[in-house]
Design an enzyme around this catalytic site. Structure first.
Site, PDB file in Angstrom:
ATOM      1  N   ARG A  12       0.810  -1.243  -0.051  1.00 47.93           N
ATOM      2  CA  ARG A  12       0.056  -0.093   0.051  1.00 47.93           C
ATOM      3  C   ARG A  12       0.970   1.252  -0.081  1.00 47.93           C
ATOM      4  NH1 ARG A  12       2.182   1.869   3.845  1.00 47.93           N
ATOM      5  NH2 ARG A  12       0.802   3.479   3.573  1.00 47.93           N
ATOM      6  N   GLY A  13       0.243   2.405  -0.091  1.00 46.53           N
ATOM      7  CA  GLY A  13       1.175   3.678  -0.248  1.00 46.53           C
ATOM      8  C   GLY A  13       1.173   3.884  -1.746  1.00 46.53           C
ATOM      9  N   ALA A  14       0.999   5.216  -2.234  1.00 45.70           N
ATOM     10  CA  ALA A  14       0.621   5.561  -3.380  1.00 45.70           C
ATOM     11  C   ALA A  14       1.745   5.205  -4.449  1.00 45.70           C
ATOM     12  CB  ALA A  14       0.231   6.943  -3.610  1.00 45.70           C
ATOM     13  N   GLN A  16      -2.086   2.455  10.095  1.00 49.89           N
ATOM     14  CA  GLN A  16      -0.688   2.532   9.368  1.00 49.89           C
ATOM     15  C   GLN A  16       0.075   3.300  10.227  1.00 49.89           C
ATOM     16  OE1 GLN A  16      -3.871   3.215   7.914  1.00 49.89           O
ATOM     17  NE2 GLN A  16      -3.630   2.360   5.712  1.00 49.89           N
ATOM     18  N   ASN A  39      -5.347  12.581   0.775  1.00 46.19           N
ATOM     19  CA  ASN A  39      -4.475  11.736   1.627  1.00 46.19           C
ATOM     20  C   ASN A  39      -5.321  10.776   2.851  1.00 46.19           C
ATOM     21  OD1 ASN A  39      -1.923  10.769   2.396  1.00 46.19           O
ATOM     22  ND2 ASN A  39      -1.815  11.730   4.245  1.00 46.19           N
ATOM     23  N   LYS A  40      -4.661  10.019   3.686  1.00 49.65           N
ATOM     24  CA  LYS A  40      -5.454   9.166   4.485  1.00 49.65           C
ATOM     25  C   LYS A  40      -6.524   9.787   5.196  1.00 49.65           C
ATOM     26  CE  LYS A  40      -5.325   5.798   4.293  1.00 49.65           C
ATOM     27  NZ  LYS A  40      -6.265   4.959   3.658  1.00 49.65           N
ATOM     28  N   ASP A  70      -1.794  10.981  -1.870  1.00 55.67           N
ATOM     29  CA  ASP A  70      -2.272   9.841  -3.030  1.00 55.67           C
ATOM     30  C   ASP A  70      -2.610  10.196  -4.373  1.00 55.67           C
ATOM     31  OD1 ASP A  70      -2.955   8.356  -0.216  1.00 55.67           O
ATOM     32  OD2 ASP A  70      -2.679   6.680  -1.583  1.00 55.67           O
ATOM     33  N   ARG A 104      -7.231  -0.160  -6.695  1.00 59.48           N
ATOM     34  CA  ARG A 104      -7.611   0.566  -5.689  1.00 59.48           C
ATOM     35  C   ARG A 104      -7.866   2.138  -6.437  1.00 59.48           C
ATOM     36  NH1 ARG A 104      -4.185   1.112  -0.420  1.00 59.48           N
ATOM     37  NH2 ARG A 104      -6.142   2.152   0.068  1.00 59.48           N
TER      38      ARG A 104
HETATM   39  O1  MRU Z   1      -4.399   3.263   2.189  1.00 59.36           O
HETATM   40  P1  MRU Z   1      -2.988   3.472   2.285  1.00 59.36           P
HETATM   41  O2  MRU Z   1      -2.327   2.981   3.560  1.00 59.36           O
HETATM   42  O3  MRU Z   1      -2.557   2.863   0.809  1.00 59.36           O
HETATM   43  O4  MRU Z   1      -2.786   4.988   2.136  1.00 59.36           O
HETATM   44  C1  MRU Z   1      -1.557   5.477   2.279  1.00 59.36           C
HETATM   45  C2  MRU Z   1      -1.538   6.841   2.247  1.00 59.36           C
HETATM   46  O5  MRU Z   1      -2.476   7.715   2.728  1.00 59.36           O
HETATM   47  C3  MRU Z   1      -0.290   7.710   2.319  1.00 59.36           C
HETATM   48  O6  MRU Z   1      -0.114   8.862   3.144  1.00 59.36           O
HETATM   49  C4  MRU Z   1       0.079   7.968   0.658  1.00 59.36           C
HETATM   50  O7  MRU Z   1      -0.144   6.844   0.058  1.00 59.36           O
HETATM   51  C5  MRU Z   1       1.580   8.510   0.714  1.00 59.36           C
HETATM   52  S1  MRU Z   1       2.722   7.285   0.539  1.00 59.36           S
HETATM   53  C6  MRU Z   1       3.886   7.738   0.420  1.00 59.36           C
END
Ligand code: MRU
Length: 362
Positions: A54-56, A201, A252-253, A242, A91
């Site tokens: 996960r993470g963009a 996370q 973002n999250k 993201d 996603r």
């Molecule tokens: O749902 P996730 O864990 O994939 O969400 C991740 C985030 O929101 C991060 O802050 C974002 O992807 C940046 S990662 C360098």
């Protein structure tokens, strides 16, 4: 970055066979470092959907290797189109997924099927190497923001939300890259890690990776961030993202927006770190145009952790009859963002500054 002294990336081709793909199963962290071996596109799609990765930026890199696995199985035109569609639907919010797949499509479509597998592995490897270099540059550009507040050994307190560290990218991370660099340069940096409900996370991943690299940090409940800012305990906020619109709105999250509001109210700088692959040049209005992922209510109604007997347990924390909703991201309007930390330098969060900095992309 390192796990117990050993350098890792978050995704790599298995050295033993030269084609399968290894990832760290992030659903098992912080309790186990499980290096899962993926051998098919379907396994990769599942890993993205179920958030083993996960993470963009890492979602993008994973999809690229998903294409390589797909081409290895069947490099026909029809499978190319099918694999792009299937991986593209894993996603919805992180634009790096579309960015990486468009790049794979451009590299593979003109080739004969016989040439596609080798080219797909090469392009996926290039995406990964570039991600590492990009994040290293983000770290270099963000470092002075911390150094300016860490004169004469003063402790600089950074608050971050979710996980935008090395395991959310291929290496270094985005929001955490300047922090790793500051720490490695001997600055007295400390991180307030917001737990980031519902999936935690922050508590499970950011705390783990900072701890493994030896960066001082403290986990706080999401709701404590504003209070910390009011007390003067936060020098700056740095988060990842993201998707950023061409006007500088930031997805973002979930929970990020509230921290931006609190930061503005308390005069705390609110920085967003991102590679240019996270900018969606096709949209301007973040609230209207960024698709927000809705995830399972079970992520809200339950929590998973290690029980006192050492076993991993999932427990329900919401009355059985109560429904739950789970929007996974929110949008912080550009007006609340102090600035963007990109691989090309610091940039104001507005269309003029972004298009000036990334002329050939805009
Ligand atoms: O749902 P996730 O864990 O994939 O969400 C991740 C985030 O929101 C991060 O802050 C974002 O992807 C940046 S990662 C360098």
């Amino acid at each position: 970055m390192k796990i117990d002294g050993t350098p890792y990336r978050s995704i790599w081709v298995d050295e033993a066979d030269g084609w399968s793909v290894r990832i760290i199963d992030q659903t098992k962290l912080p309790w186990a470092v499980d290096l899962v071996r993926l051998t098919t596109m379907d396994e990769m799609a599942h890993a993205i959907r179920a958030m083993l990765v996960r993470g963009a930026p890492l979602i993008g890199a994973s999809a690229a290797y998903g294409m390589a696995l797909a081409m290895r199985a069947d490099a026909s035109d029809s499978n190319l189109v099918q694999a792009l569609a299937l991986l593209g639907a894993t996603r919805p919010t992180a634009i790096n997924l579309r960015w990486a797949l468009e790049r794979m499509k451009k590299a593979l479509q003109p080739l004969s099927p016989a040439a596609r597998t080798t080219a797909a592995y090469a392009e996926a490897a290039a995406i990964c190497d570039e991600d590492v270099a990009t994040n290293e540059a983000i770290g270099r550009h963000g470092l002075p923001l911390l150094a300016a507040r860490a004169q004469n050994g003063r402790r600089v307190n950074v608050l971050t939300h979710c996980n935008a560290g090395w395991i959310a990218t291929v290496d270094w991370g985005t929001a955490l890259a300047p922090i790793y660099m500051a720490h490695d340069a001997g600055l007295n940096v400390h991180v307030w890690v917001e737990e980031t409900r519902p999936r935690n996370q922050g508590a499970s991943l950011t705390a783990w990776e900072l701890g493994k690299h030896g960066v001082p940090h403290t986990v706080i409940a999401d709701n404590a961030g504003g209070h910390m800012m009011q007390r003067g305990d936060v020098d700056l906020v740095i988060v990842g993202t993201d998707r950023v619109t061409r006007s500088g709105d930031v997805a973002n999250k979930i929970g990020t927006y509230l921290k931006a509001l609190a930061a503005r109210d308390n005069g705390v700088p609110f920085w967003v770190a991102l590679p240019s692959s996270t900018i969606d040049w096709t949209i301007s209005d973040g609230l209207a145009d960024i698709p927000i992922e809705e995830r399972s209510a079970a992520e809200v109604t339950t929590m998973t952790g290690r029980a006192l007997d050492g076993s991993i347990a999932t427990v329900r924390i919401v009355p059985t009859a109560s429904p739950a909703a789970n929007p996974a991201f929110d949008v912080t309007p550009a007006r609340l963002v102090t600035g963007l930390i990109t691989e090309r330098g610091l940039c104001d969060a507005n269309e003029a500054a972004l298009t000036e900095m990334f002329k050939e992309l805009a």
